[in-house]
Every structure is written in C-alpha cells, then in structure tokens.
Design a protein around this motif. Structure first.
Motif, PDB file in Angstrom:
ATOM      1  N   VAL A  60       0.920  -1.090  -0.046  1.00 30.09           N
ATOM      2  CA  VAL A  60      -0.087   0.063   0.145  1.00 30.09           C
ATOM      3  C   VAL A  60       0.836   1.348   0.074  1.00 30.09           C
ATOM      4  CG1 VAL A  60      -1.800   1.290   1.476  1.00 30.09           C
ATOM      5  CG2 VAL A  60      -2.145  -1.284   1.112  1.00 30.09           C
ATOM      6  N   VAL A  61       1.879   1.245   0.852  1.00 33.89           N
ATOM      7  CA  VAL A  61       2.860   2.273   0.702  1.00 33.89           C
ATOM      8  C   VAL A  61       3.390   2.634  -0.670  1.00 33.89           C
ATOM      9  CG1 VAL A  61       5.365   3.183   1.608  1.00 33.89           C
ATOM     10  CG2 VAL A  61       3.604   2.126   3.164  1.00 33.89           C
ATOM     11  N   LYS A  62       3.734   1.374  -1.464  1.00 32.97           N
ATOM     12  CA  LYS A  62       4.250   1.775  -2.802  1.00 32.97           C
ATOM     13  C   LYS A  62       3.434   2.077  -3.484  1.00 32.97           C
ATOM     14  CE  LYS A  62       7.846  -1.853  -2.355  1.00 32.97           C
ATOM     15  NZ  LYS A  62       8.282  -3.158  -2.716  1.00 32.97           N
ATOM     16  N   GLU A  63       2.000   1.793  -3.412  1.00 31.24           N
ATOM     17  CA  GLU A  63       0.725   2.184  -4.242  1.00 31.24           C
ATOM     18  C   GLU A  63       0.779   3.892  -3.998  1.00 31.24           C
ATOM     19  OE1 GLU A  63      -1.077   0.750  -6.740  1.00 31.24           O
ATOM     20  OE2 GLU A  63       0.835  -0.868  -6.647  1.00 31.24           O
ATOM     21  N   LEU A  64       0.788   4.290  -2.818  1.00 34.93           N
ATOM     22  CA  LEU A  64       0.486   5.684  -2.557  1.00 34.93           C
ATOM     23  C   LEU A  64       1.584   6.616  -2.994  1.00 34.93           C
ATOM     24  CD1 LEU A  64      -0.811   5.423   0.931  1.00 34.93           C
ATOM     25  CD2 LEU A  64      -2.113   6.304  -0.956  1.00 34.93           C
ATOM     26  N   GLU A  65       2.919   6.071  -3.113  1.00 36.13           N
ATOM     27  CA  GLU A  65       3.893   6.845  -3.540  1.00 36.13           C
ATOM     28  C   GLU A  65       3.775   6.889  -5.220  1.00 36.13           C
ATOM     29  OE1 GLU A  65       7.125   4.575  -2.137  1.00 36.13           O
ATOM     30  OE2 GLU A  65       7.419   5.777  -0.053  1.00 36.13           O
ATOM     31  N   ALA A  66       3.318   5.515  -5.543  1.00 37.21           N
ATOM     32  CA  ALA A  66       3.148   5.762  -7.161  1.00 37.21           C
ATOM     33  C   ALA A  66       2.288   6.699  -7.427  1.00 37.21           C
ATOM     34  CB  ALA A  66       2.936   4.520  -7.560  1.00 37.21           C
ATOM     35  N   LEU A  67       0.866   6.940  -6.646  1.00 39.58           N
ATOM     36  CA  LEU A  67      -0.074   7.747  -6.841  1.00 39.58           C
ATOM     37  C   LEU A  67       0.253   9.149  -6.956  1.00 39.58           C
ATOM     38  CD1 LEU A  67      -3.436   8.057  -7.131  1.00 39.58           C
ATOM     39  CD2 LEU A  67      -3.107   8.242  -4.701  1.00 39.58           C
ATOM     40  N   TYR A  68       1.260   9.391  -5.796  1.00 34.42           N
ATOM     41  CA  TYR A  68       1.445  10.862  -5.592  1.00 34.42           C
ATOM     42  C   TYR A  68       2.594  11.347  -6.744  1.00 34.42           C
ATOM     43  CZ  TYR A  68      -0.329  10.138  -0.958  1.00 34.42           C
ATOM     44  OH  TYR A  68      -1.216   9.978  -0.017  1.00 34.42           O
ATOM     45  N   TYR A  69       3.487  10.269  -7.249  1.00 32.89           N
ATOM     46  CA  TYR A  69       4.260  10.760  -8.285  1.00 32.89           C
ATOM     47  C   TYR A  69       3.552  10.965  -9.680  1.00 32.89           C
ATOM     48  CZ  TYR A  69       8.368   9.346  -5.394  1.00 32.89           C
ATOM     49  OH  TYR A  69       9.514   9.186  -4.299  1.00 32.89           O
ATOM     50  N   LEU A  70       2.566  10.112  -9.771  1.00 33.32           N
ATOM     51  CA  LEU A  70       1.738  10.088 -11.086  1.00 33.32           C
ATOM     52  C   LEU A  70       1.110  11.737 -10.944  1.00 33.32           C
ATOM     53  CD1 LEU A  70       0.721   9.131 -13.734  1.00 33.32           C
ATOM     54  CD2 LEU A  70      -1.244   7.915 -12.346  1.00 33.32           C
ATOM     55  N   ARG A  71       0.453  12.017  -9.844  1.00 35.81           N
ATOM     56  CA  ARG A  71      -0.104  13.282  -9.499  1.00 35.81           C
ATOM     57  C   ARG A  71       0.694  14.109  -9.920  1.00 35.81           C
ATOM     58  NH1 ARG A  71      -3.138  14.374  -4.137  1.00 35.81           N
ATOM     59  NH2 ARG A  71      -1.144  14.911  -3.402  1.00 35.81           N
ATOM     60  N   LYS A  72       1.973  14.434  -9.281  1.00 38.85           N
ATOM     61  CA  LYS A  72       2.844  15.521  -9.775  1.00 38.85           C
ATOM     62  C   LYS A  72       3.374  15.605 -11.059  1.00 38.85           C
ATOM     63  CE  LYS A  72       5.000  15.426  -5.068  1.00 38.85           C
ATOM     64  NZ  LYS A  72       6.054  15.117  -4.165  1.00 38.85           N
ATOM     65  N   TYR A  73       3.408  14.290 -11.628  1.00 38.22           N
ATOM     66  CA  TYR A  73       3.783  14.342 -13.272  1.00 38.22           C
ATOM     67  C   TYR A  73       2.618  14.858 -14.094  1.00 38.22           C
ATOM     68  CZ  TYR A  73       4.500  12.551 -17.891  1.00 38.22           C
ATOM     69  OH  TYR A  73       4.501  12.075 -19.132  1.00 38.22           O
ATOM     70  N   ARG A  74       1.617  14.610 -13.722  1.00 46.00           N
ATOM     71  CA  ARG A  74       0.224  15.162 -14.582  1.00 46.00           C
ATOM     72  C   ARG A  74       0.365  16.686 -14.255  1.00 46.00           C
ATOM     73  NH1 ARG A  74      -4.253  10.548 -13.326  1.00 46.00           N
ATOM     74  NH2 ARG A  74      -3.397   9.019 -14.855  1.00 46.00           N
ATOM     75  N   ALA A  75       0.703  17.175 -13.210  1.00 44.90           N
ATOM     76  CA  ALA A  75       0.626  18.569 -12.754  1.00 44.90           C
ATOM     77  C   ALA A  75       1.616  19.167 -13.602  1.00 44.90           C
ATOM     78  CB  ALA A  75       0.573  18.700 -11.252  1.00 44.90           C
ATOM     79  N   LEU A  76       2.827  18.662 -13.548  1.00 46.19           N
ATOM     80  CA  LEU A  76       3.912  19.393 -14.186  1.00 46.19           C
ATOM     81  C   LEU A  76       3.668  19.085 -15.784  1.00 46.19           C
ATOM     82  CD1 LEU A  76       7.170  18.004 -12.285  1.00 46.19           C
ATOM     83  CD2 LEU A  76       6.164  20.289 -12.647  1.00 46.19           C
ATOM     84  N   LYS A  77       3.296  18.155 -16.328  1.00 43.48           N
ATOM     85  CA  LYS A  77       2.954  18.028 -17.535  1.00 43.48           C
ATOM     86  C   LYS A  77       1.807  19.058 -17.943  1.00 43.48           C
ATOM     87  CE  LYS A  77       1.667  14.550 -21.135  1.00 43.48           C
ATOM     88  NZ  LYS A  77       1.231  13.254 -21.522  1.00 43.48           N
ATOM     89  N   LYS A  78       0.835  19.092 -17.342  1.00 49.02           N
ATOM     90  CA  LYS A  78      -0.350  20.190 -17.707  1.00 49.02           C
ATOM     91  C   LYS A  78       0.373  21.639 -17.548  1.00 49.02           C
ATOM     92  CE  LYS A  78      -4.380  19.680 -15.812  1.00 49.02           C
ATOM     93  NZ  LYS A  78      -5.259  19.726 -14.767  1.00 49.02           N
ATOM     94  N   ARG A  79       1.254  21.833 -17.006  1.00 50.12           N
ATOM     95  CA  ARG A  79       1.829  23.257 -16.572  1.00 50.12           C
ATOM     96  C   ARG A  79       2.975  23.500 -17.859  1.00 50.12           C
ATOM     97  NH1 ARG A  79       4.465  23.840 -10.978  1.00 50.12           N
ATOM     98  NH2 ARG A  79       2.351  23.496 -10.471  1.00 50.12           N
ATOM     99  N   TYR A  80       3.658  22.650 -18.197  1.00 43.39           N
ATOM    100  CA  TYR A  80       4.610  22.933 -19.062  1.00 43.39           C
ATOM    101  C   TYR A  80       4.160  22.477 -20.590  1.00 43.39           C
ATOM    102  CZ  TYR A  80       7.370  24.393 -15.050  1.00 43.39           C
ATOM    103  OH  TYR A  80       7.751  24.879 -14.248  1.00 43.39           O
ATOM    104  N   TYR A  81       3.187  21.457 -20.792  1.00 42.59           N
ATOM    105  CA  TYR A  81       3.208  21.182 -22.265  1.00 42.59           C
ATOM    106  C   TYR A  81       1.921  21.695 -22.878  1.00 42.59           C
ATOM    107  CZ  TYR A  81       6.971  18.214 -21.933  1.00 42.59           C
ATOM    108  OH  TYR A  81       8.220  17.427 -21.632  1.00 42.59           O
ATOM    109  N   ASP A  82       1.834  22.038 -24.053  1.00 41.13           N
ATOM    110  CA  ASP A  82       0.393  22.589 -24.496  1.00 41.13           C
ATOM    111  C   ASP A  82      -0.424  21.130 -25.047  1.00 41.13           C
ATOM    112  OD1 ASP A  82      -1.534  24.480 -25.455  1.00 41.13           O
ATOM    113  OD2 ASP A  82      -0.526  24.376 -27.230  1.00 41.13           O
ATOM    114  N   ILE A  83      -1.644  21.190 -24.273  1.00 45.71           N
ATOM    115  CA  ILE A  83      -2.382  19.848 -24.424  1.00 45.71           C
ATOM    116  C   ILE A  83      -3.098  20.057 -25.867  1.00 45.71           C
ATOM    117  CG2 ILE A  83      -4.309  18.763 -23.601  1.00 45.71           C
ATOM    118  CD1 ILE A  83      -1.704  18.312 -21.958  1.00 45.71           C
ATOM    119  N   ASP A  84      -3.331  21.253 -26.335  1.00 47.32           N
ATOM    120  CA  ASP A  84      -4.087  21.594 -27.583  1.00 47.32           C
ATOM    121  C   ASP A  84      -3.563  20.753 -28.854  1.00 47.32           C
ATOM    122  OD1 ASP A  84      -5.672  23.106 -26.243  1.00 47.32           O
ATOM    123  OD2 ASP A  84      -4.626  25.022 -26.786  1.00 47.32           O
ATOM    124  N   GLU A  85      -4.258  20.311 -29.529  1.00 44.49           N
ATOM    125  CA  GLU A  85      -3.505  19.450 -30.660  1.00 44.49           C
ATOM    126  C   GLU A  85      -4.039  19.969 -31.938  1.00 44.49           C
ATOM    127  OE1 GLU A  85      -4.483  15.326 -30.281  1.00 44.49           O
ATOM    128  OE2 GLU A  85      -3.127  15.186 -28.364  1.00 44.49           O
TER     129      GLU A  85
END
Length: 85
Positions: A60-85
């Motif tokens: 469960v600890v590993k799963e929570l850490e993966a969840l948090y890393y994924l959330r941070k990655y998505r936030a950074l991706k949204k911030r720095y990459y243009d999603i419009d195609e």
C-alpha cells in the motif's frame, strides 16, 4: 512480553500516516480508514500472519507513492506542455 514485530508495525503505521496527509479524499478520511484497518487486525498473534499483513501494508505504501508521483507528473505536464492538438 512484547511482540518482536511491534516495531515494524509501528513504523508501517507512521509511514502510512505520513503518506496519508496528501491523500486525494482528505487526510481525515485516510486516517480513519488506517486506524480501522489496524484495529481490525489488533488481535493477530501468529507471526506469519503478521508478516503477511506487514507486506500488504508495504505494498500500500508503494501504491500511494506511485499515486503521488503520477499526480505530480500530471501537474507538471499540464503546466509545461500544450495539450491543444
């Protein structure tokens, strides 16, 4: 007489409690669920069963850490990459 695995269980509880601060549904929700899960298994005395429960908690600890890393990655991706195609 104290159980020799008590330290591992306490360490796991503290780790999960620390990770629960960032839980998406809220820290109070996570804390209540965590307390309930540990209280449910309070009377377990078999060392093999305790080891199994500790390994499940570490998963469960590993799963929570993966969840948090994924959330941070998505936030950074949204911030720095243009999603419009």
């Amino acid at each position: 007489m104290s159980n020799p695995m008590r330290g591992e269980v306490v360490r796991l509880y503290k780790t999960l409690l620390f990770l629960g601060r960032e839980y998406p549904k809220g820290a109070d929700y996570f804390k209540d669920r965590l307390r309930g899960a540990f209280a449910k298994n309070r009377d377990v005395k078999d060392p093999e069963k305790i080891k199994e429960l500790i390994s499940r908690g570490e998963f469960v600890v590993k799963e929570l850490e993966a969840l948090y890393y994924l959330r941070k990655y998505r936030a950074l991706k949204k911030r720095y990459y243009d999603i419009d195609e």
